[in-house]
Every structure is written in structure tokens, then in C-alpha cells.
Scaffold this motif. Sequence first.
Motif, PDB file in Angstrom:
ATOM      1  N   GLY A   9     -23.137  15.877 -36.458  1.00 13.05           N
ATOM      2  CA  GLY A   9     -23.443  16.824 -37.525  1.00 13.05           C
ATOM      3  C   GLY A   9     -22.316  16.866 -38.535  1.00 13.05           C
ATOM      4  N   GLY A  10     -21.799  15.708 -38.872  1.00 10.28           N
ATOM      5  CA  GLY A  10     -20.562  15.646 -39.659  1.00 10.28           C
ATOM      6  C   GLY A  10     -20.727  15.402 -41.133  1.00 10.28           C
ATOM      7  N   THR A  11     -21.868  15.778 -41.724  1.00  8.43           N
ATOM      8  CA  THR A  11     -22.087  15.490 -43.145  1.00  8.43           C
ATOM      9  C   THR A  11     -21.959  16.715 -44.041  1.00  8.43           C
ATOM     10  N   GLY A  12     -21.696  17.874 -43.468  1.00  7.34           N
ATOM     11  CA  GLY A  12     -21.563  19.087 -44.267  1.00  7.34           C
ATOM     12  C   GLY A  12     -20.160  19.277 -44.808  1.00  7.34           C
ATOM     13  N   PHE A  13     -19.885  20.474 -45.270  1.00  6.52           N
ATOM     14  CA  PHE A  13     -18.602  20.830 -45.867  1.00  6.52           C
ATOM     15  C   PHE A  13     -17.431  20.561 -44.912  1.00  6.52           C
ATOM     16  N   ILE A  14     -17.527  21.026 -43.675  1.00  3.63           N
ATOM     17  CA  ILE A  14     -16.441  20.845 -42.708  1.00  3.63           C
ATOM     18  C   ILE A  14     -16.353  19.388 -42.267  1.00  3.63           C
ATOM     19  N   GLY A  15     -17.496  18.796 -41.936  1.00  7.94           N
ATOM     20  CA  GLY A  15     -17.499  17.420 -41.472  1.00  7.94           C
ATOM     21  C   GLY A  15     -16.947  16.445 -42.490  1.00  7.94           C
ATOM     22  N   THR A  16     -17.281  16.643 -43.766  1.00 15.91           N
ATOM     23  CA  THR A  16     -16.773  15.772 -44.827  1.00 15.91           C
ATOM     24  C   THR A  16     -15.260  15.862 -44.920  1.00 15.91           C
ATOM     25  N   TYR A  17     -14.725  17.070 -44.784  1.00 12.05           N
ATOM     26  CA  TYR A  17     -13.269  17.273 -44.810  1.00 12.05           C
ATOM     27  C   TYR A  17     -12.621  16.562 -43.619  1.00 12.05           C
ATOM     28  N   PHE A  18     -13.218  16.723 -42.436  1.00  8.13           N
ATOM     29  CA  PHE A  18     -12.673  16.089 -41.239  1.00  8.13           C
ATOM     30  C   PHE A  18     -12.704  14.565 -41.371  1.00  8.13           C
ATOM     31  N   LYS A  36     -29.853   8.993 -43.075  1.00  7.52           N
ATOM     32  CA  LYS A  36     -30.189   7.628 -42.678  1.00  7.52           C
ATOM     33  C   LYS A  36     -28.993   6.706 -42.545  1.00  7.52           C
ATOM     34  N   LYS A  37     -27.938   6.906 -43.328  1.00  9.27           N
ATOM     35  CA  LYS A  37     -26.837   5.941 -43.292  1.00  9.27           C
ATOM     36  C   LYS A  37     -25.938   6.114 -42.072  1.00  9.27           C
ATOM     37  N   HIS A  38     -26.217   7.130 -41.250  1.00  9.71           N
ATOM     38  CA  HIS A  38     -25.404   7.382 -40.063  1.00  9.71           C
ATOM     39  C   HIS A  38     -26.207   7.139 -38.784  1.00  9.71           C
ATOM     40  N   ILE A  39     -25.571   7.323 -37.629  1.00  9.70           N
ATOM     41  CA  ILE A  39     -26.250   7.161 -36.351  1.00  9.70           C
ATOM     42  C   ILE A  39     -27.283   8.270 -36.195  1.00  9.70           C
ATOM     43  N   SER A  40     -28.508   7.898 -35.901  1.00  6.13           N
ATOM     44  CA  SER A  40     -29.596   8.874 -35.793  1.00  6.13           C
ATOM     45  C   SER A  40     -29.529   9.605 -34.454  1.00  6.13           C
ATOM     46  N   TRP A  41     -29.952  10.868 -34.468  1.00  2.39           N
ATOM     47  CA  TRP A  41     -30.054  11.632 -33.222  1.00  2.39           C
ATOM     48  C   TRP A  41     -31.109  11.021 -32.291  1.00  2.39           C
ATOM     49  N   GLU A  42     -32.022  10.223 -32.842  1.00  2.00           N
ATOM     50  CA  GLU A  42     -33.047   9.570 -32.023  1.00  2.00           C
ATOM     51  C   GLU A  42     -32.526   8.282 -31.375  1.00  2.00           C
ATOM     52  N   ASP A  43     -31.397   7.794 -31.864  1.00  2.00           N
ATOM     53  CA  ASP A  43     -30.829   6.529 -31.373  1.00  2.00           C
ATOM     54  C   ASP A  43     -29.882   6.813 -30.204  1.00  2.00           C
ATOM     55  N   LYS A  44     -30.466   7.004 -29.026  1.00  2.00           N
ATOM     56  CA  LYS A  44     -29.659   7.397 -27.865  1.00  2.00           C
ATOM     57  C   LYS A  44     -28.661   6.316 -27.462  1.00  2.00           C
ATOM     58  N   ALA A  45     -29.064   5.064 -27.553  1.00  2.00           N
ATOM     59  CA  ALA A  45     -28.147   3.966 -27.227  1.00  2.00           C
ATOM     60  C   ALA A  45     -26.993   3.911 -28.228  1.00  2.00           C
TER      61      ALA A  45
END
Length: 299
Positions: A9-18, A36-45
Motif C-alpha cells: 500500500g505504498g503509493t499514497g502520501f506516506i508511501g511515496t515519502y518512504f 498496475k505498475k506495481h505488484i498486484s495484491w492478486e499476484d500471490k507468487a
Amino acid sequence: MVKKIVLAGGTGFIGTYFEKNFKEMGYVVKIISRQKKHISWEDKAGIVEALENAEILINLAGRSVNCRYNETNKKEILDSRVRTTTLLGESILKCKNPPKIWVNSSTATIYRHAEDRPMTEEHGEIGSGFSVEVAKVWEKTFFNIKLPKTRKIALRIAIVLGPDGGVMVPYKNLTRFGLGGIQGTGNQKFSWIHVEDLFQIILFLKDREDLEGGFNCSSPGPVSNRELMQELRRVMNVPFGLPSPKWMLELGAVFIKTETELVLKSRWVLPERLEREGYVFKFGTLQDTLESIVNYKNV
């Protein structure tokens, strides 16, 4: 070996800063997100692969609470936190070399409305209502996951202030247009933390292998709503601010589809455990925090 951090969940205000700060420290940052450009929550592997050999997992995932608390939204708010936390726990168990530390978000809203005394980890009183129940279930889900190789820390995070987003955007807009007076009685406490301190606290806890469990993640200098708005007007050079009584806030909340709890609940939270363990806040006063944010230049 490449140093790796996983932000869930790193695309918001805090995640972007981190993400920006960890990359500057030389880390590879893997982000789990619905985008889409990140690892999907559906992509368990893919999630297991990202967690393998990572130093830290930081979970910031969860639907925003800045909405009306109807039944649909309440279910989404709770499910988004429980589902992602459970999935991350299951994924860690599949790793041969899992993250040494998992830092999971929680919220300082877990404590009751407090105008009489501050809430600490040891002597804080858990509140009641929807937001509190979400926090309780979220923490219970997190701590019930048994991970023999991964240290777990839950951060009860106060309202996060920073230069590029979060609540500072609406607060600055209100003040700029002359609406930066008290909200409600103005006596409710405002516990907050600068996003830089939040980042530094995670680094501090990463290095302290003897620490686990829950931590209040808030500045040692909480203020009243009256003091907050007064200081913000001063820093922004706005001479006056019209007050917003409770009835006006409730009416406005319906139009902008949010809840008055976000500004009217008295959050009086102290970081007793962090300070006892030796963490020193970079931004301990509201004055320093607001000046750093209002005067921030993104270069």
C-alpha cells in the motif's frame, strides 16, 4: 546482496515519502498496490518473491477513512485492512528467508476521546465506535499471525503531517481562504507526527532487535485544535480565521462525503514507549513542523 524494502500500500502520501527516502539510502523498493505498475495484491507468487530476502516489510495498506461511514464503506475499510494483513502473513510464511521485521500500520484513533489526560501504551484507554473497532480487529489480526523468523511491530500512528499531501492540503486551503478558525469547541486535542519522524522511527525500530509489539507513533507535543489553527495562521501570515461550529462541520461533512470525527475527536496520545527506549524526535513541536512544511521547497 542488494538491500530490499517492501512497501505494501505504498503509493499514497506516506508511501511515496518512504520510497524516495529508502531509494536515497540505496535500497531497492518493491511496492504492492492496486496500481498496475506495481505488484498486484492478486499476484500471490509475486508477493512472496518480493518478500524473499527483504530487510523490512512496511504495511500501509487500507481504504481511506475520509468518507461517509455507510455500511458499504465501513465493510471496505475493515476488509481492506484485515485482508491485506492476513495475505502478507501467509506470504511471509512461504518465504525461505523472510523479512526480519514487519511494521504494520495501526492508528492512534484506537484510544478514547480524551480531553482529560493523555493516552500512553501502558495507561491508555481503548475507545468505542466504528473506527476503534477497526483498529482493534486490525491489530488482533496482525498479532495473531505466528511468524517465528519475523519480528512484528504495530505503529499506532497519529495524524501525519508533511509537505506533499495528507491533511495539510485541506488545512492550508481553509486557512488561506479565511476559514482557519477553531473547529467545534477548539478544545479537542490534536496529536500529530511529522512524516520524517515516522520514517526515522521505522529505521530506529529496525536497528533495535530487542523491541516488538505496539508503539504510539505521535509527537511528544500534542496541542489543542485552537492552538493548531492559531499556529497555522501565524506561519501562513493569515491574520484571521472564521470558526466552524459543530453544526456547520456536520452539514459540510455530508456535502464533501466525510465524517466530522476526523476533526472533532480529541486524540491526546503520547509516545511514551518510543521516548523511553531512546528515540529523539526531529520535529517535537508544532511550530517547527508547520514552518518546515509551509516553507518547504521541492528541489
